[in-house]
Design a protein around this motif. Structure first.
Motif, PDB file in Angstrom:
ATOM      1  N   ALA A   1     -30.103  -3.305 -17.317  1.00  0.00           N
ATOM      2  CA  ALA A   1     -30.390  -3.602 -18.723  1.00  0.00           C
ATOM      3  C   ALA A   1     -29.539  -2.739 -19.651  1.00  0.00           C
ATOM      4  CB  ALA A   1     -31.869  -3.383 -19.011  1.00  0.00           C
ATOM      5  N   GLN A   2     -29.349  -1.486 -19.296  1.00  0.00           N
ATOM      6  CA  GLN A   2     -28.544  -0.582 -20.111  1.00  0.00           C
ATOM      7  C   GLN A   2     -27.082  -1.019 -20.117  1.00  0.00           C
ATOM      8  OE1 GLN A   2     -28.847   3.543 -18.932  1.00  0.00           O
ATOM      9  NE2 GLN A   2     -28.383   4.239 -20.988  1.00  0.00           N
ATOM     10  N   ASP A   3     -26.587  -1.452 -18.973  1.00  0.00           N
ATOM     11  CA  ASP A   3     -25.216  -1.951 -18.874  1.00  0.00           C
ATOM     12  C   ASP A   3     -25.026  -3.185 -19.751  1.00  0.00           C
ATOM     13  OD1 ASP A   3     -22.536  -2.144 -17.635  1.00  0.00           O
ATOM     14  OD2 ASP A   3     -23.345  -3.939 -16.680  1.00  0.00           O
ATOM     15  N   LEU A   4     -25.984  -4.094 -19.731  1.00  0.00           N
ATOM     16  CA  LEU A   4     -25.908  -5.295 -20.564  1.00  0.00           C
ATOM     17  C   LEU A   4     -25.969  -4.942 -22.048  1.00  0.00           C
ATOM     18  CD1 LEU A   4     -28.271  -7.606 -18.488  1.00  0.00           C
ATOM     19  CD2 LEU A   4     -25.856  -8.065 -18.964  1.00  0.00           C
ATOM     20  N   PHE A   5     -26.830  -3.996 -22.400  1.00  0.00           N
ATOM     21  CA  PHE A   5     -26.981  -3.581 -23.789  1.00  0.00           C
ATOM     22  C   PHE A   5     -25.701  -2.937 -24.315  1.00  0.00           C
ATOM     23  CE2 PHE A   5     -28.173  -0.120 -26.777  1.00  0.00           C
ATOM     24  CZ  PHE A   5     -28.601  -0.911 -27.830  1.00  0.00           C
ATOM     25  N   GLN A   6     -25.069  -2.103 -23.508  1.00  0.00           N
ATOM     26  CA  GLN A   6     -23.826  -1.452 -23.927  1.00  0.00           C
ATOM     27  C   GLN A   6     -22.705  -2.459 -24.107  1.00  0.00           C
ATOM     28  OE1 GLN A   6     -23.308   1.504 -20.860  1.00  0.00           O
ATOM     29  NE2 GLN A   6     -24.624   3.007 -21.893  1.00  0.00           N
ATOM     30  N   ALA A   7     -22.704  -3.521 -23.315  1.00  0.00           N
ATOM     31  CA  ALA A   7     -21.662  -4.552 -23.436  1.00  0.00           C
ATOM     32  C   ALA A   7     -21.890  -5.436 -24.654  1.00  0.00           C
ATOM     33  CB  ALA A   7     -21.615  -5.408 -22.165  1.00  0.00           C
ATOM     34  N   SER A   8     -23.153  -5.695 -25.006  1.00  0.00           N
ATOM     35  CA  SER A   8     -23.471  -6.568 -26.150  1.00  0.00           C
ATOM     36  C   SER A   8     -24.631  -5.964 -26.943  1.00  0.00           C
ATOM     37  CB  SER A   8     -23.831  -7.978 -25.662  1.00  0.00           C
ATOM     38  OG  SER A   8     -22.781  -8.558 -24.934  1.00  0.00           O
ATOM     39  N   PRO A   9     -24.369  -4.895 -27.704  1.00  0.00           N
ATOM     40  CA  PRO A   9     -25.454  -4.180 -28.389  1.00  0.00           C
ATOM     41  C   PRO A   9     -26.084  -4.935 -29.553  1.00  0.00           C
ATOM     42  CG  PRO A   9     -23.329  -3.258 -29.002  1.00  0.00           C
ATOM     43  CD  PRO A   9     -23.066  -4.245 -27.909  1.00  0.00           C
ATOM     44  N   GLU A  10     -25.498  -6.064 -29.956  1.00  0.00           N
ATOM     45  CA  GLU A  10     -26.065  -6.830 -31.058  1.00  0.00           C
ATOM     46  C   GLU A  10     -26.735  -8.116 -30.597  1.00  0.00           C
ATOM     47  OE1 GLU A  10     -23.126  -7.488 -34.021  1.00  0.00           O
ATOM     48  OE2 GLU A  10     -23.057  -5.410 -34.660  1.00  0.00           O
ATOM     49  N   SER A  11     -26.737  -8.363 -29.297  1.00  0.00           N
ATOM     50  CA  SER A  11     -27.344  -9.581 -28.752  1.00  0.00           C
ATOM     51  C   SER A  11     -28.840  -9.364 -28.556  1.00  0.00           C
ATOM     52  CB  SER A  11     -26.696  -9.946 -27.414  1.00  0.00           C
ATOM     53  OG  SER A  11     -27.457 -10.924 -26.733  1.00  0.00           O
TER      54      SER A  11
ATOM     55  N   ASP B   1     -30.823 -11.128 -26.813  1.00  0.00           N
ATOM     56  CA  ASP B   1     -31.165 -11.294 -25.402  1.00  0.00           C
ATOM     57  C   ASP B   1     -31.097  -9.960 -24.666  1.00  0.00           C
ATOM     58  OD1 ASP B   1     -31.678 -13.977 -25.510  1.00  0.00           O
ATOM     59  OD2 ASP B   1     -29.690 -14.601 -24.877  1.00  0.00           O
ATOM     60  N   THR B   2     -29.987  -9.244 -24.862  1.00  0.00           N
ATOM     61  CA  THR B   2     -29.812  -7.978 -24.150  1.00  0.00           C
ATOM     62  C   THR B   2     -30.707  -6.875 -24.731  1.00  0.00           C
ATOM     63  OG1 THR B   2     -27.907  -7.394 -25.533  1.00  0.00           O
ATOM     64  CG2 THR B   2     -27.467  -8.562 -23.492  1.00  0.00           C
ATOM     65  N   ILE B   3     -30.925  -6.888 -26.037  1.00  0.00           N
ATOM     66  CA  ILE B   3     -31.800  -5.877 -26.650  1.00  0.00           C
ATOM     67  C   ILE B   3     -33.222  -6.029 -26.122  1.00  0.00           C
ATOM     68  CG2 ILE B   3     -32.814  -5.046 -28.799  1.00  0.00           C
ATOM     69  CD1 ILE B   3     -30.246  -5.889 -30.228  1.00  0.00           C
ATOM     70  N   LEU B   4     -33.729  -7.258 -26.087  1.00  0.00           N
ATOM     71  CA  LEU B   4     -35.090  -7.483 -25.595  1.00  0.00           C
ATOM     72  C   LEU B   4     -35.223  -7.091 -24.125  1.00  0.00           C
ATOM     73  CD1 LEU B   4     -35.760 -10.871 -27.395  1.00  0.00           C
ATOM     74  CD2 LEU B   4     -37.159  -8.804 -27.664  1.00  0.00           C
ATOM     75  N   LEU B   5     -34.196  -7.387 -23.353  1.00  0.00           N
ATOM     76  CA  LEU B   5     -34.209  -7.004 -21.945  1.00  0.00           C
ATOM     77  C   LEU B   5     -34.236  -5.482 -21.819  1.00  0.00           C
ATOM     78  CD1 LEU B   5     -33.941  -9.010 -19.462  1.00  0.00           C
ATOM     79  CD2 LEU B   5     -31.648  -8.075 -19.192  1.00  0.00           C
TER      80      LEU B   5
ATOM     81  N   GLN C   1     -20.500 -16.766 -27.764  1.00  0.00           N
ATOM     82  CA  GLN C   1     -20.244 -16.502 -26.349  1.00  0.00           C
ATOM     83  C   GLN C   1     -20.966 -15.254 -25.856  1.00  0.00           C
ATOM     84  OE1 GLN C   1     -16.038 -16.333 -26.817  1.00  0.00           O
ATOM     85  NE2 GLN C   1     -15.734 -18.537 -26.598  1.00  0.00           N
ATOM     86  N   SER C   2     -21.157 -14.281 -26.752  1.00  0.00           N
ATOM     87  CA  SER C   2     -21.842 -13.042 -26.375  1.00  0.00           C
ATOM     88  C   SER C   2     -23.362 -13.174 -26.523  1.00  0.00           C
ATOM     89  CB  SER C   2     -21.340 -11.871 -27.221  1.00  0.00           C
ATOM     90  OG  SER C   2     -21.624 -12.066 -28.593  1.00  0.00           O
TER      91      SER C   2
ATOM     92  N   GLN D   1     -39.509   1.851 -29.004  1.00  0.00           N
ATOM     93  CA  GLN D   1     -40.112   1.697 -30.337  1.00  0.00           C
ATOM     94  C   GLN D   1     -39.047   1.702 -31.421  1.00  0.00           C
ATOM     95  OE1 GLN D   1     -43.809   1.781 -31.044  1.00  0.00           O
ATOM     96  NE2 GLN D   1     -42.943   0.821 -32.860  1.00  0.00           N
ATOM     97  N   THR D   2     -38.071   2.600 -31.304  1.00  0.00           N
ATOM     98  CA  THR D   2     -36.997   2.695 -32.304  1.00  0.00           C
ATOM     99  C   THR D   2     -36.195   1.405 -32.363  1.00  0.00           C
ATOM    100  OG1 THR D   2     -36.813   5.086 -31.978  1.00  0.00           O
ATOM    101  CG2 THR D   2     -34.924   3.972 -32.974  1.00  0.00           C
ATOM    102  N   LEU D   3     -35.824   0.877 -31.207  1.00  0.00           N
ATOM    103  CA  LEU D   3     -35.043  -0.358 -31.169  1.00  0.00           C
ATOM    104  C   LEU D   3     -35.821  -1.535 -31.752  1.00  0.00           C
ATOM    105  CD1 LEU D   3     -33.337  -0.062 -27.655  1.00  0.00           C
ATOM    106  CD2 LEU D   3     -32.194  -0.045 -29.872  1.00  0.00           C
ATOM    107  N   ILE D   4     -37.109  -1.627 -31.417  1.00  0.00           N
ATOM    108  CA  ILE D   4     -37.938  -2.717 -31.934  1.00  0.00           C
ATOM    109  C   ILE D   4     -38.038  -2.642 -33.453  1.00  0.00           C
ATOM    110  CG2 ILE D   4     -40.290  -3.639 -32.025  1.00  0.00           C
ATOM    111  CD1 ILE D   4     -40.567  -2.806 -29.062  1.00  0.00           C
ATOM    112  N   ASP D   5     -38.325  -1.461 -33.977  1.00  0.00           N
ATOM    113  CA  ASP D   5     -38.471  -1.308 -35.428  1.00  0.00           C
ATOM    114  C   ASP D   5     -37.178  -1.643 -36.155  1.00  0.00           C
ATOM    115  OD1 ASP D   5     -41.080  -0.576 -35.052  1.00  0.00           O
ATOM    116  OD2 ASP D   5     -40.712   1.591 -35.208  1.00  0.00           O
TER     117      ASP D   5
END
Length: 565
Positions: A440-450, A452-456, A256-257, A471-475
């Motif tokens: 994008a930051q709001d979405l990432f904080q709500a679902s930090p392991e998704s 979809d949201t990380i790429l956004l 769902q997330s 760069q850190t997130l991608i690596d």
């Protein structure tokens, strides 16, 4: 004289005993129901004796207390007594009905015919609820019959149990069973906030009451509180590491997330144990499509089709597989026409159908899509599903002001994560990078392991000049994401951060190795070779990209140069 007194005393004792067993529904906290006597040598334990200690453990209703009660009955060798057989029957029935994931070598359910609980247990076997007598003060008589209604959905039937649960809550406020059962009733009534309050109450009374945790997590996920739901489930899983119920709900929350990679692993583990769980099989198909693992998705959909080939989600996923996996628009539209005809109110299928029609290179299909969208808009108020289609259409036409107007309306009306993703696309199209980053930051904080949201979020960081964090997130994700379309997207994102063109080319090659159909990577390769005046390689990537999406905005300026070659 002494003998007369002794005789009177014996007579009084007999009359007192008879009066006690003649009123089975009027037990006080110290009394026992018909046919149940305190076991011998019961002086140890609480003020009411050993039987009262066992009763209170049963009435508390959480797994630890129930198992403790069974252990006392076994260790005190009460299992063959009428009391022990009756309580064993009640305890094992609760464990099997409420806590089915707790295994063990339980005693048989064999209550004595003299027990007032025997009829209750038989009624439960028939899924028949019989209210307790109006005068009953026996907690077990008031609560245990609800076990027959754990799967009941008819509200008028559930309402019959409310008076008994109310009385039981006053008799034993520390029981987890009463708030758990109240939560079930409120959830069936769609009273989500009250159901959550009751489930939370049960969980706070006893953290080993995993059904309360699972049900609460389910409702939290429904409200979009995915992280809180996962924390709750992880706590329960620590206590019950083999629980299929907990693992299944955790898989659903990941799904769902939109945490596709975690959902895939969780669902795969569950399907290894039960290959006929059709809901999970369909979810696995969806997860694989979302990750671009089309060959695996095709096999999963083939397996599901043996159970049901008319399910709307199945038809929708077949359409996406044809369009996104095989670039077969005609086959995709065939599935979608079947879906829309059979399920005209299916928003997901209708939205995808209109989107494919509007994005078609055939004018008649574009006209059909526009007519269908106009028809939907003229049917009355703009509901969130229709607003979503309008925003998607405006984005595809790059009419950003229109997209912003309807996108903000959609966010106000519904405000789901997918709505926020659409509004992100609008702000990006308008060049409003700060507002795009905020969403994008709001979405990432709500679902930090998704993913979809990380790429956004990564894309928003790059557009906003926050390259180091991107760069850190991608690596980090490239060390975690399995092979496939998602990994391809991360390589593509990393290519955008490269200042050295050769390093960018290496990332783009890695991206296309993971997913040869990544159109953004293909176009980036085209752009690099076009700048280098390497017409042969540029034409190669142009043709591949055009085959995937001839109307892609980034391709339009190359049509004149490479379109006729």
């Amino acid at each position: 004289m002494v003998m007369q007194r002794v005789g009177l005393l014996l007579l009084f004792s007999v009359l007192f005993y008879v009066s006690c067993v003649s009123s089975p529904h009027e037990r006080t906290s110290k009394e026992t129901p018909i046919g149940i006597k305190d076991p011998p040598n019961a002086s140890a334990g609480r003020s009411g004796g050993l039987s009262e200690e066992i009763r209170q453990l049963v009435e508390r209703g959480n797994p630890t207390s129930l198992l403790r009660a069974l252990d006392i009955i076994r260790s005190r060798e009460l299992g063959e007594s009428e009391f022990g057989r009756a309580m064993n029957g009640v305890i094992v029935t609760i464990l099997k009905r409420v806590y089915p994931d707790i295994g063990g070598d339980f005693p048989p359910i064999d209550p004595p015919l003299t027990s007032g609980y025997t009829k209750i247990l038989r009624d439960i076997e028939r899924n028949a609820y019989v209210p307790a007598a109006a005068t009953s003060t026996d907690f077990i008589e008031l609560v245990v019959p609800f076990l027959a209604y754990l799967q009941e959905t008819r509200l008028e039937r559930l309402a019959v149990a409310e008076p008994d649960l109310m009385r039981a809550s006053q008799l034993f406020p520390s029981s987890v069973l009463v708030p758990l059962f109240w939560g079930i009733i409120d959830e069936r009534r769609n009273n989500t906030s009250e159901a959550m309050r009751k489930y939370r109450q049960a969980y706070e009374l006893a953290s080993d009451c995993y059904p309360a945790a699972v049900n609460l997590a389910k409702l939290l996920a429904k409200e979009g509180a995915y992280q809180e739901a996962l924390v709750l489930l992880q706590e329960s899983l620590t206590r019950y590491p083999d629980s299929r119920t907990i693992k299944r709900q955790m898989a659903l929350v990941y799904y769902q997330s939109r945490n596709w990679s975690r959902a895939e692993m969780a669902v795969a583990e569950l399907l290894q144990r039960d290959t006929k769980d059709t809901e999970l099989l369909l979810i696995r198909s969806h997860v694989l499509v979302e990750q671009g693992k089309y060959s695996q998705a095709a096999a999963a959909l083939d397996a599901y089709a043996t159970f049901d080939a008319t399910n709307p989600l199945y038809l929708y996923l077949r359409a996406r597989l044809q369009m996104e996996g095989y670039q077969n628009r005609d086959a995709a539209l065939t599935y979608l026409r079947s879906l829309v005809k059979a399920y005209p109110d299916n928003v997901e299928g209708l939205s995808y159908f209109v989107r494919l029609l509007l994005g078609s290179s055939r004018q008649e299909e574009k006209n059909e899509g526009q007519a269908l969208l106009s028809q939907l808009m003229s049917m009355g108020s703009l509901s969130p599903p229709i607003l979503e289609l309008v925003v998607q259409n405006a984005i595809s036409r790059e009419t950003w002001s229109e997209a912003l107007t309807y996108g903000e309306m959609l966010l106000k009306e519904r405000g789901s994560s997918s709505d926020k993703m659409l509004l992100y696309q609008v702000y990006k199209g308008l060049g409003d990078h700060p507002r795009a980053l905020a969403i994008a930051q709001d979405l990432f904080q709500a679902s930090p392991e998704s993913d979809d949201t990380i790429l956004l979020y990564v894309e928003a960081l790059i557009l906003s000049g926050k390259r180091d964090l991107a760069q850190t997130l991608i690596d980090q994700r490239l060390t975690q994401v399995p092979a496939g379309a998602r990994r391809s997207q991360y390589f593509y994102m990393r290519s955008l951060l490269r200042t050295d063109e050769e390093q960018a080319l290496n990332d783009l090659r890695s991206s296309l190795f993971e997913d040869p159909r990544n159109i953004n990577a293909l176009i980036s390769m085209l752009e690099i070779y076009d700048r280098r005046k390497d017409e042969r390689r540029a034409l190669y990537y142009y043709k591949q990209a055009v085959a995937l999406n001839p109307d892609h905005p980034r391709l339009q300026k190359y049509k004149k140069q490479y379109g006729s070659l």
